[in-house]
Design a protein around this motif. Structure first.
Motif, short mmCIF file in Angstrom:
data_model
loop_
_atom_site.label_atom_id
_atom_site.label_comp_id
_atom_site.label_asym_id
_atom_site.label_seq_id
_atom_site.Cartn_x
_atom_site.Cartn_y
_atom_site.Cartn_z
N LEU A 271 0.94 -1.18 0.01
CA LEU A 271 -0.06 -0.03 -0.03
C LEU A 271 0.72 1.40 0.09
CD1 LEU A 271 -2.87 -1.10 2.56
CD2 LEU A 271 -3.03 -0.60 0.07
N HIS A 272 1.88 1.30 0.76
CA HIS A 272 2.90 2.57 0.73
C HIS A 272 3.31 2.74 -0.50
CE1 HIS A 272 5.29 5.11 2.71
NE2 HIS A 272 6.45 4.79 2.36
N SER A 273 3.92 1.62 -1.18
CA SER A 273 4.63 1.69 -2.47
C SER A 273 3.77 2.08 -3.54
CB SER A 273 4.92 0.28 -3.07
OG SER A 273 5.38 0.35 -4.42
N GLU A 274 2.36 1.73 -3.47
CA GLU A 274 1.22 2.20 -4.35
C GLU A 274 0.83 3.52 -4.25
OE1 GLU A 274 -2.12 -0.59 -4.36
OE2 GLU A 274 -0.97 -2.21 -4.79
N PHE A 275 0.88 3.78 -2.88
CA PHE A 275 0.65 5.30 -2.51
C PHE A 275 1.60 6.28 -3.01
CE2 PHE A 275 1.17 8.97 0.45
CZ PHE A 275 0.02 9.48 0.43
N ASN A 276 2.89 5.84 -2.87
CA ASN A 276 3.94 6.79 -3.51
C ASN A 276 4.04 6.89 -4.79
OD1 ASN A 276 5.21 7.37 -0.92
ND2 ASN A 276 6.51 5.50 -0.87
N THR A 277 3.46 5.67 -5.83
CA THR A 277 3.48 5.79 -7.03
C THR A 277 2.41 6.76 -7.38
OG1 THR A 277 4.06 3.62 -7.12
CG2 THR A 277 3.27 4.36 -9.18
N PHE A 278 1.06 6.52 -6.55
CA PHE A 278 -0.04 7.43 -6.93
C PHE A 278 0.45 8.89 -6.69
CE2 PHE A 278 -4.02 9.10 -5.50
CZ PHE A 278 -4.83 9.26 -6.49
N LYS A 279 1.12 9.27 -5.58
CA LYS A 279 1.47 10.49 -5.26
C LYS A 279 2.38 11.10 -6.25
CE LYS A 279 4.00 13.06 -1.55
NZ LYS A 279 4.65 12.79 -0.36
N SER A 280 3.35 10.27 -6.84
CA SER A 280 4.01 10.75 -8.00
C SER A 280 3.37 11.23 -9.17
CB SER A 280 5.21 9.94 -8.24
OG SER A 280 6.17 9.54 -7.03
N VAL B 7 1.47 14.61 -8.43
CA VAL B 7 2.41 15.47 -8.51
C VAL B 7 2.87 15.97 -10.00
CG1 VAL B 7 4.92 16.17 -7.96
CG2 VAL B 7 3.41 15.22 -6.21
N ALA B 8 3.08 14.78 -10.82
CA ALA B 8 3.44 15.35 -12.26
C ALA B 8 2.07 15.84 -12.78
CB ALA B 8 3.84 13.85 -12.90
N GLU B 9 0.85 15.38 -12.64
CA GLU B 9 -0.13 16.01 -13.26
C GLU B 9 -0.09 17.42 -12.78
OE1 GLU B 9 -2.57 15.16 -15.77
OE2 GLU B 9 -1.32 13.51 -15.89
N LEU B 10 -0.14 17.64 -11.45
CA LEU B 10 -0.28 19.05 -10.81
C LEU B 10 0.80 20.00 -11.45
CD1 LEU B 10 -1.11 18.38 -7.08
CD2 LEU B 10 -2.52 19.29 -8.83
N VAL B 11 1.80 19.49 -11.71
CA VAL B 11 2.91 20.42 -12.30
C VAL B 11 2.44 20.86 -13.84
CG1 VAL B 11 5.32 20.21 -13.51
CG2 VAL B 11 4.96 19.61 -11.09
N THR B 12 1.74 19.63 -14.46
CA THR B 12 1.09 20.08 -15.93
C THR B 12 0.31 20.99 -15.79
OG1 THR B 12 1.91 17.84 -16.74
CG2 THR B 12 0.38 18.85 -18.07
N ILE B 13 -0.59 20.69 -15.01
CA ILE B 13 -1.86 21.78 -14.71
C ILE B 13 -1.55 23.00 -14.40
CG2 ILE B 13 -3.85 22.17 -13.27
CD1 ILE B 13 -4.22 19.01 -13.27
N LYS B 14 -0.41 23.13 -13.55
CA LYS B 14 0.09 24.59 -13.30
C LYS B 14 0.65 25.29 -14.33
CE LYS B 14 0.84 23.92 -8.14
NZ LYS B 14 1.90 23.86 -7.19
N ALA B 15 1.31 24.47 -15.16
CA ALA B 15 1.88 25.09 -16.28
C ALA B 15 0.85 25.50 -17.52
CB ALA B 15 2.81 23.94 -17.07
N ASP B 16 -0.11 24.65 -17.60
CA ASP B 16 -1.22 24.96 -18.44
C ASP B 16 -2.25 26.19 -18.04
OD1 ASP B 16 -0.81 22.75 -20.01
OD2 ASP B 16 -2.19 21.45 -19.09
#
Length: 118
Positions: free
Chosen positions: A30-39, A42-51
């Motif tokens: 679960l911790h590993s999946e959570f970290n993957t999901f979190k990453s 974060v990547a989507e948020l960076v893209t959204i902020k740039a947009d």
């Protein structure tokens, strides 16, 4: 305590230990999946902020674009008025040229008549 009871307690403890090990493994997954999901988030948020920044920049340009469109529209109206004036002038010139052409034909005919009578 009897050996049988101790054996039962030991068996229960080993079962619990096995379950705890399984739970720890599940928690790690679960911790590993959570970290993957979190990453990914974060990547989507960076893209959204740039947009969003790009949209903000484009939005800042809207007043300038509106001003340019307004100026071009004013030029089009002014050119339309100028073209209408030129068109009226050309029509007047056409009428004048038509009169002059008829006079020229009349004068040529008169010259031919005078030349033939002389």
């Amino acid at each position: 305590m009897s050996d049988v009871i101790l054996q039962q307690i030991l068996a229960e403890l080993q079962g619990m230990k096995s379950e705890i090990t399984d739970i720890k493994s599940d928690v790690k997954n679960l911790h590993s999946e959570f970290n993957t999901f979190k990453s990914e988030i974060v990547a989507e948020l960076v893209t959204i902020k740039a947009d969003i920044e790009s949209i903000k920049e484009d939005t800042r340009l809207i007043p300038l674009i509106q001003q340019a469109v307004s100026e071009v529209n004013a030029e089009v109206v002014a050119n339309r008025v100028t073209l209408e004036r030129i068109d009226r002038t050309l029509r007047g010139h056409d009428a004048t040229l038509d009169v002059l052409a008829r006079r020229s034909i009349d004068q040529e005919a008169e010259l031919k008549r005078l030349a033939s009578s002389a």
